[in-house]
Design a protein around this motif. Sequence first.
Motif, short mmCIF file in Angstrom:
data_model
loop_
_atom_site.label_atom_id
_atom_site.label_comp_id
_atom_site.label_asym_id
_atom_site.label_seq_id
_atom_site.Cartn_x
_atom_site.Cartn_y
_atom_site.Cartn_z
N PHE A 3 0.83 -1.19 0.00
CA PHE A 3 0.00 0.00 0.00
C PHE A 3 0.87 1.25 0.00
O PHE A 3 0.50 2.26 -0.59
CB PHE A 3 -0.90 0.04 1.25
CG PHE A 3 -2.02 -0.96 1.23
CD1 PHE A 3 -2.33 -1.69 0.10
CD2 PHE A 3 -2.78 -1.18 2.37
CE1 PHE A 3 -3.37 -2.61 0.09
CE2 PHE A 3 -3.83 -2.09 2.38
CZ PHE A 3 -4.13 -2.81 1.24
N ASN A 4 2.01 1.18 0.71
CA ASN A 4 2.91 2.32 0.84
C ASN A 4 4.02 2.23 -0.20
O ASN A 4 5.20 2.22 0.12
CB ASN A 4 3.49 2.39 2.25
CG ASN A 4 4.10 1.09 2.72
OD1 ASN A 4 3.58 0.00 2.45
ND2 ASN A 4 5.20 1.16 3.43
N SER A 5 3.63 2.17 -1.47
CA SER A 5 4.61 2.11 -2.56
C SER A 5 4.14 2.97 -3.72
O SER A 5 2.94 3.21 -3.91
CB SER A 5 4.81 0.66 -3.03
OG SER A 5 3.63 0.17 -3.65
N TYR A 6 5.10 3.43 -4.54
CA TYR A 6 4.75 4.24 -5.72
C TYR A 6 3.85 3.45 -6.67
O TYR A 6 2.89 3.99 -7.22
CB TYR A 6 6.03 4.66 -6.45
CG TYR A 6 6.86 5.69 -5.72
CD1 TYR A 6 6.40 7.00 -5.59
CD2 TYR A 6 8.09 5.36 -5.19
CE1 TYR A 6 7.16 7.96 -4.93
CE2 TYR A 6 8.86 6.31 -4.53
CZ TYR A 6 8.39 7.60 -4.39
OH TYR A 6 9.15 8.55 -3.74
N LEU A 210 4.32 5.42 7.85
CA LEU A 210 5.61 5.93 7.39
C LEU A 210 6.26 6.92 8.35
O LEU A 210 7.49 6.95 8.46
CB LEU A 210 5.44 6.59 6.01
CG LEU A 210 5.01 5.64 4.87
CD1 LEU A 210 4.77 6.44 3.60
CD2 LEU A 210 6.08 4.59 4.64
N LEU A 211 5.45 7.73 9.02
CA LEU A 211 6.01 8.79 9.86
C LEU A 211 6.22 8.37 11.32
O LEU A 211 7.04 8.97 12.01
CB LEU A 211 5.12 10.03 9.81
CG LEU A 211 4.84 10.61 8.42
CD1 LEU A 211 3.99 11.86 8.53
CD2 LEU A 211 6.14 10.91 7.68
N SER A 481 4.09 12.03 3.71
CA SER A 481 4.18 10.57 3.66
C SER A 481 4.84 10.11 2.37
O SER A 481 5.70 9.23 2.37
CB SER A 481 2.79 9.95 3.81
OG SER A 481 2.19 10.32 5.02
N ILE A 482 4.41 10.71 1.25
CA ILE A 482 4.97 10.31 -0.04
C ILE A 482 6.47 10.60 -0.11
O ILE A 482 7.23 9.87 -0.74
CB ILE A 482 4.21 11.02 -1.18
CG1 ILE A 482 2.80 10.43 -1.30
CG2 ILE A 482 4.95 10.88 -2.52
CD1 ILE A 482 1.92 11.13 -2.32
N GLY A 486 9.79 4.77 -0.96
CA GLY A 486 11.01 4.37 -1.66
C GLY A 486 11.78 3.27 -0.99
O GLY A 486 12.61 2.61 -1.62
N THR A 487 11.51 3.02 0.30
CA THR A 487 12.18 1.91 0.99
C THR A 487 11.18 0.78 1.20
O THR A 487 9.98 1.03 1.38
CB THR A 487 12.74 2.36 2.36
OG1 THR A 487 11.66 2.88 3.16
CG2 THR A 487 13.78 3.45 2.16
#
Length: 496
Positions: A3-6, A210-211, A481-482, A486-487
């Motif tokens: 979900f947390n990916s480009y 992410l944060l 967040s964006i 990348g990791t």
Amino acid sequence: MLFNSYAFIFAFFPIVLLGFFLIGWRNTRAAAGFLGLASLFFYGYWSLEALPLLLASICWNYWFGLQLTPQEGRSDKGRKRMLIAALVLNLSVLGVFKYADFFINSVNFGLSSAHIEPLPLLHWILPIGISFYTFTQIAFLVDCWQGKVRERSFVHYVLFVTYFPHLIAGPVLHHAQMMPQFANPATYRVNPDKVALGLAIFSFGLAKKLLIADKMGEYADMFFNGVAGGTIPTVVSSWFGVLAYTLQIYFDFSGYSDMAVGLSLCFGIWLPLNFNSPYKSTSIIDFWRRWHISLSTFLRDYLYIPLGGNRKGEARRYINLFLTMLLGGLWHGAAWTFVVWGALHGFYLTINHLWNQFVRKGAKPSRWTVPLRWAITFLCVMVAWVVFRADSMTTAVHIYKGMLGLNGASLSAFAEFSIPYRKPEFFQTLLLGMVICLALPPTISLQRWVPSVPRLAARPQLSAAATIGMAAFTVVLMGLSISKLGTYSPFLYFQF
């Protein structure tokens, strides 16, 4: 695909959302099929080799469901035998893939003491999400046997099992929560309010992950990996390390739950509430009404109650409760640490119920005791998280000794672990996390709405200003967040 990916945020999700509503405008059944195929693609992107097992599981469980439904000419005894066969099949597949090497290792431990050649391990890769889609389908089969299932569409069943917002890490869905929504034509029409709200909830969840969660995870990993590597933890490093993991798993799971609900809401579909500010709990009973709600409900309805619940006397009640939590711990992973974690919570719940029954005797607790009750509950949860996160009982014991001050005050160990915790960034994130956990309302309340100020509803101008402010805050939060993308940062519950 995370979900947390480009790839997910800028490609998969927009394409699937647009395709779903374009197809749904003309044919709702085709739109449901499209979303099911997209969900299978999402799963296959994760693990193509595990996709055939998921497809086979869907097919055999759908067939079993048809056979288990009460019909004229089918005996209850025959359907019960069919149910047992279906449950054995599902649990056997789950057991082989998830627990085979765990049991072989346990047997080998006994064989080694007898100087007998150990058994070879299977080394089978655990199919991602197998626990969630297996439990989801077991609940479906039991409800078919009980005559509660009316929906027979194979397309909707495939979508029910594979629906990508929940497939990898829950919640554990119930057919009655989802099938009516898939059958509702309004689901396939764009609702701008739901899309806007869904994107806001998704943004909050992404920020939590992410944060906060990933930042706390850096310190938690450093601490637990250091202890596993032989470093002796001190009092300071132990408590800060465990607190870091306590916040990491909270915001990791809360973040995923928010993102899943937000993504689903964009499609016009409500997912069941799965996370409701559990660290505000003032008892362990309350904690399990707030943490992983869908799993707690499943364990209650399909394990605790079938075991007898509280219907066979007090002693049997507590045995059933303890066994339920023990198996709930084992569900989380094939390791003795998870079994011990489940046993700890089983013990906590037993003590909590005994206290309510024999000490408090139904009297309403004083509000002045709230801070004490919260502190005891939070401490118990932290203590249990140690064995949940530790790679072995040996590591967990070293950390427990550190928390009790039994490891002494080794200057080298203190220097190694305390310097990172003295960084302002660590304490700022920790303080922010604690404020969100304890002082702010949940992102998704019981009414499933972004927290709002009721008094503004009667004042349109202020309400409009608050809406604009919330929208601006959401955009800024999404931007921050964006910037952290990348990791590779999978969610903790992916491993379960």
